[in-house]
Motif scaffolding. Structure first.
Motif, PDB file in Angstrom:
ATOM      1  N   MET A  81       0.923  -1.134   0.023  1.00  0.00           N
ATOM      2  CA  MET A  81       0.049  -0.085  -0.148  1.00  0.00           C
ATOM      3  C   MET A  81       1.020   1.152  -0.068  1.00  0.00           C
ATOM      4  SD  MET A  81      -3.272  -0.461   2.685  1.00  0.00           S
ATOM      5  CE  MET A  81      -4.480  -1.612   2.287  1.00  0.00           C
ATOM      6  N   ASP A  82       0.236   2.339  -0.611  1.00  0.00           N
ATOM      7  CA  ASP A  82       1.009   3.662  -0.587  1.00  0.00           C
ATOM      8  C   ASP A  82       0.723   4.271   0.636  1.00  0.00           C
ATOM      9  OD1 ASP A  82      -1.376   4.903  -1.360  1.00  0.00           O
ATOM     10  OD2 ASP A  82      -0.617   5.090  -3.498  1.00  0.00           O
ATOM     11  N   THR A  83       1.119   5.592   0.876  1.00  0.00           N
ATOM     12  CA  THR A  83       0.753   5.982   2.182  1.00  0.00           C
ATOM     13  C   THR A  83      -0.630   6.733   1.966  1.00  0.00           C
ATOM     14  OG1 THR A  83       2.019   8.154   1.373  1.00  0.00           O
ATOM     15  CG2 THR A  83       3.100   6.763   2.735  1.00  0.00           C
ATOM     16  N   GLN A  84      -1.055   7.172   0.850  1.00  0.00           N
ATOM     17  CA  GLN A  84      -2.578   7.608   0.937  1.00  0.00           C
ATOM     18  C   GLN A  84      -3.496   6.543   1.177  1.00  0.00           C
ATOM     19  OE1 GLN A  84      -3.278   9.617  -2.856  1.00  0.00           O
ATOM     20  NE2 GLN A  84      -5.506  10.012  -2.339  1.00  0.00           N
ATOM     21  N   ASP A  85      -3.078   5.151   0.705  1.00  0.00           N
ATOM     22  CA  ASP A  85      -4.075   4.079   0.795  1.00  0.00           C
ATOM     23  C   ASP A  85      -3.845   3.691   2.314  1.00  0.00           C
ATOM     24  OD1 ASP A  85      -4.919   3.696  -1.668  1.00  0.00           O
ATOM     25  OD2 ASP A  85      -3.429   2.391  -2.311  1.00  0.00           O
ATOM     26  N   LEU A  86      -2.757   3.921   2.990  1.00  0.00           N
ATOM     27  CA  LEU A  86      -2.845   3.510   4.375  1.00  0.00           C
ATOM     28  C   LEU A  86      -3.395   4.572   5.306  1.00  0.00           C
ATOM     29  CD1 LEU A  86       1.238   2.808   4.352  1.00  0.00           C
ATOM     30  CD2 LEU A  86      -0.326   1.358   4.876  1.00  0.00           C
ATOM     31  N   ARG A  87      -3.245   5.796   4.837  1.00  0.00           N
ATOM     32  CA  ARG A  87      -3.978   6.820   5.503  1.00  0.00           C
ATOM     33  C   ARG A  87      -5.529   6.596   5.484  1.00  0.00           C
ATOM     34  NH1 ARG A  87       0.046  10.422   3.621  1.00  0.00           N
ATOM     35  NH2 ARG A  87      -1.141  10.607   1.533  1.00  0.00           N
ATOM     36  N   ARG A  88      -6.274   6.145   4.128  1.00  0.00           N
ATOM     37  CA  ARG A  88      -7.607   5.891   4.252  1.00  0.00           C
ATOM     38  C   ARG A  88      -7.862   4.499   5.135  1.00  0.00           C
ATOM     39  NH1 ARG A  88      -7.190   7.669  -1.318  1.00  0.00           N
ATOM     40  NH2 ARG A  88      -6.674   5.376  -1.796  1.00  0.00           N
ATOM     41  N   LEU A  89      -6.867   3.547   5.104  1.00  0.00           N
ATOM     42  CA  LEU A  89      -7.340   2.405   5.874  1.00  0.00           C
ATOM     43  C   LEU A  89      -7.302   2.751   7.482  1.00  0.00           C
ATOM     44  CD1 LEU A  89      -7.772  -0.700   6.206  1.00  0.00           C
ATOM     45  CD2 LEU A  89      -5.343  -0.949   5.745  1.00  0.00           C
ATOM     46  N   ALA A  90      -6.481   3.512   7.765  1.00  0.00           N
ATOM     47  CA  ALA A  90      -6.030   3.774   9.211  1.00  0.00           C
ATOM     48  C   ALA A  90      -7.697   4.439   9.690  1.00  0.00           C
ATOM     49  CB  ALA A  90      -4.946   4.784   9.417  1.00  0.00           C
ATOM     50  N   MET A 133      -6.791   5.589  19.457  1.00  0.00           N
ATOM     51  CA  MET A 133      -6.637   6.404  18.368  1.00  0.00           C
ATOM     52  C   MET A 133      -5.400   6.981  17.994  1.00  0.00           C
ATOM     53  SD  MET A 133      -9.836   6.689  17.103  1.00  0.00           S
ATOM     54  CE  MET A 133     -10.309   5.167  17.723  1.00  0.00           C
ATOM     55  N   SER A 134      -4.437   7.008  18.993  1.00  0.00           N
ATOM     56  CA  SER A 134      -3.279   7.557  18.971  1.00  0.00           C
ATOM     57  C   SER A 134      -2.147   6.488  18.308  1.00  0.00           C
ATOM     58  CB  SER A 134      -2.508   8.038  20.407  1.00  0.00           C
ATOM     59  OG  SER A 134      -2.379   6.877  21.048  1.00  0.00           O
ATOM     60  N   VAL A 135      -2.559   5.039  18.458  1.00  0.00           N
ATOM     61  CA  VAL A 135      -1.588   4.223  17.900  1.00  0.00           C
ATOM     62  C   VAL A 135      -1.959   3.703  16.604  1.00  0.00           C
ATOM     63  CG1 VAL A 135      -2.549   2.157  19.108  1.00  0.00           C
ATOM     64  CG2 VAL A 135       0.047   2.238  18.852  1.00  0.00           C
ATOM     65  N   ILE A 136      -3.370   3.874  16.235  1.00  0.00           N
ATOM     66  CA  ILE A 136      -3.791   3.114  14.842  1.00  0.00           C
ATOM     67  C   ILE A 136      -2.655   3.672  13.936  1.00  0.00           C
ATOM     68  CG2 ILE A 136      -5.804   3.146  13.170  1.00  0.00           C
ATOM     69  CD1 ILE A 136      -7.556   2.994  15.724  1.00  0.00           C
ATOM     70  N   ASP A 137      -2.496   4.705  13.417  1.00  0.00           N
ATOM     71  CA  ASP A 137      -1.795   5.163  12.294  1.00  0.00           C
ATOM     72  C   ASP A 137      -0.309   4.154  12.208  1.00  0.00           C
ATOM     73  OD1 ASP A 137      -3.365   7.092  11.153  1.00  0.00           O
ATOM     74  OD2 ASP A 137      -2.787   8.107  12.808  1.00  0.00           O
ATOM     75  N   ILE A 138       0.287   4.041  13.331  1.00  0.00           N
ATOM     76  CA  ILE A 138       1.563   3.269  13.374  1.00  0.00           C
ATOM     77  C   ILE A 138       1.222   1.569  13.309  1.00  0.00           C
ATOM     78  CG2 ILE A 138       3.340   2.438  15.150  1.00  0.00           C
ATOM     79  CD1 ILE A 138       2.978   5.176  16.619  1.00  0.00           C
ATOM     80  N   LEU A 139      -0.049   1.224  13.771  1.00  0.00           N
ATOM     81  CA  LEU A 139      -0.243  -0.331  13.727  1.00  0.00           C
ATOM     82  C   LEU A 139      -0.713  -0.193  12.253  1.00  0.00           C
ATOM     83  CD1 LEU A 139      -2.616  -0.928  16.605  1.00  0.00           C
ATOM     84  CD2 LEU A 139      -0.119  -1.590  16.591  1.00  0.00           C
ATOM     85  N   THR A 140      -1.304   0.623  11.724  1.00  0.00           N
ATOM     86  CA  THR A 140      -1.636   0.298  10.241  1.00  0.00           C
ATOM     87  C   THR A 140      -0.522   0.050   9.242  1.00  0.00           C
ATOM     88  OG1 THR A 140      -3.740   1.456  10.478  1.00  0.00           O
ATOM     89  CG2 THR A 140      -2.966   1.300   8.031  1.00  0.00           C
ATOM     90  N   ALA A 141       0.632   1.114   9.551  1.00  0.00           N
ATOM     91  CA  ALA A 141       1.687   0.938   8.500  1.00  0.00           C
ATOM     92  C   ALA A 141       2.639  -0.370   9.032  1.00  0.00           C
ATOM     93  CB  ALA A 141       2.551   2.333   9.259  1.00  0.00           C
ATOM     94  N   LEU A 142       2.600  -0.621  10.281  1.00  0.00           N
ATOM     95  CA  LEU A 142       3.364  -1.843  10.416  1.00  0.00           C
ATOM     96  C   LEU A 142       2.529  -3.061   9.623  1.00  0.00           C
ATOM     97  CD1 LEU A 142       4.046  -1.559  14.402  1.00  0.00           C
ATOM     98  CD2 LEU A 142       5.809  -1.988  12.512  1.00  0.00           C
ATOM     99  N   ILE A 188       6.079   7.919   9.178  1.00  0.00           N
ATOM    100  CA  ILE A 188       6.046   6.687   9.952  1.00  0.00           C
ATOM    101  C   ILE A 188       6.516   5.340   8.899  1.00  0.00           C
ATOM    102  CG2 ILE A 188       4.366   4.608  10.757  1.00  0.00           C
ATOM    103  CD1 ILE A 188       2.313   7.060  11.185  1.00  0.00           C
ATOM    104  N   VAL A 189       6.195   5.637   7.583  1.00  0.00           N
ATOM    105  CA  VAL A 189       6.714   4.670   6.734  1.00  0.00           C
ATOM    106  C   VAL A 189       8.319   4.722   6.404  1.00  0.00           C
ATOM    107  CG1 VAL A 189       6.823   3.890   3.994  1.00  0.00           C
ATOM    108  CG2 VAL A 189       4.626   4.247   5.586  1.00  0.00           C
ATOM    109  N   ALA A 190       8.673   6.043   6.304  1.00  0.00           N
ATOM    110  CA  ALA A 190       9.980   6.393   6.238  1.00  0.00           C
ATOM    111  C   ALA A 190      10.825   5.500   7.340  1.00  0.00           C
ATOM    112  CB  ALA A 190      10.290   7.569   5.515  1.00  0.00           C
ATOM    113  N   ALA A 191      10.154   6.027   8.728  1.00  0.00           N
ATOM    114  CA  ALA A 191      11.138   5.753   9.886  1.00  0.00           C
ATOM    115  C   ALA A 191      11.119   4.091   9.967  1.00  0.00           C
ATOM    116  CB  ALA A 191      10.586   6.202  11.050  1.00  0.00           C
TER     117      ALA A 191
END
Length: 273
Positions: A1-10, A33-42, A215-218
């Motif tokens: 997934m690209d980052t735009q798709d990841l944002r939508r999924l999160a 709510m604070s951790v969901i973006d990180i979990l989605t990227a992982l 997140i993805v870059a890190a």
């Protein structure tokens, strides 16, 4: 997934998490709510895991040390295919395997039981060391809360990880500045974290924990420093995405009423447009 798709999924995961907590009448919505973006990227960009073979010995390992945010993990696991999506509606129900804290023996994709804070990182250090001893290529990731970093067991684990040069280990601190009942600054303020971790021999980076590009870059393998365990300090907001919850300590363990639920869902849906 690209980052735009990841944002939508999160954002979709946030909505499903909100619904599950509302229907269950319990949960830790703010920290979820604070951790969901990180979990989605992982789970959808980084981790090498297979829902069809959750015990694959070559899989990457993930430990949610802040186990009270289990509902967010369950929704992510369901989206990934580890458990049926329909099972989320059983969260906290009698006889459900989706308890308030993740259970390795019941839920596929959960690597270790967590809940008592300060346990996840020591377990993750053991996992990473096992991979080194086996000359295995899989990596270990662990998410802790910033309040949880007050636990002494975490600092023993940090020292051990540096001693064994566990460059296959990544610690992500969900730095939302709040813990149960108070702000981090009012209890035992360990921030800023980099000056405390770097002297142990860790490579540390600070990011916006809600910026999917950062997140993805890190989390990229290219960021690994040979011989050094890695820490990502992710600056986040408790209750992120919901105006009345954001950066509000009251929402550590609180359930929205019907009116609040409607408003929160509307805000999350608007953000996805």
């Amino acid at each position: 997934m690209d980052t735009q798709d990841l944002r939508r999924l999160a954002n979709a995961i946030r909505r499903r998490d909100l619904q599950a907590v509302f229907e269950a009448g319990a949960g830790h919505i703010g920290g979820e709510m604070s951790v969901i973006d990180i979990l989605t990227a992982l789970y959808f960009h980084v981790l090498r895991v297979d829902p069809e073979n959750p015990q694959d010995p070559t899989r990457d390992r993930f430990v949610l040390s802040k186990g009270h945010t289990a509902c967010a993990l369950y929704v992510v696991l369901a989206e990934k295919g580890f458990i049926p999506k329909d099972e989320i509606k059983t969260f906290l129900k009698p006889h459900s395997r989706l308890n308030g804290h993740p259970n390795r023996t019941k839920v596929p994709g959960v690597e270790t039981n967590t809940g008592p804070l300060g346990h996840g990182l020591p377990v993750a250090v053991g996992m990473a060391l096992a991979a080194k001893l086996d000359n295995a290529s899989w990596r270990t990731f662990v998410v802790t809360g910033d309040g949880e970093m007050q636990e002494g067991s975490n600092w023993e684990a940090i020292a051990s990880a540096a001693q064994y040069k566990l460059d296959n280990l990544t610690l992500i601190i969900d730095h939302n500045r709040l813990q149960q009942g108070a702000r981090l600054a009012e209890t035992n303020n360990l921030a800023p974290f980099p000056p405390k971790l770097e002297p142990f021999g860790w490579a540390v980076e600070e990011i916006d924990g809600h910026d999917m590009d950062q997140i993805v870059a890190a989390l990229s393998p290219e960021k690994v420093v040979p011989g050094k365990p890695r820490c990502i300090v992710a600056h986040t907001n408790k209750g992120n995405g919901i105006s009345f919850m954001s950066d509000n300590v009251a929402w550590h363990h609180k359930v929205p009423n019907a009116e609040q639920y409607k408003q929160a869902m509307a805000e999350l849906e608007e953000a996805n447009q």
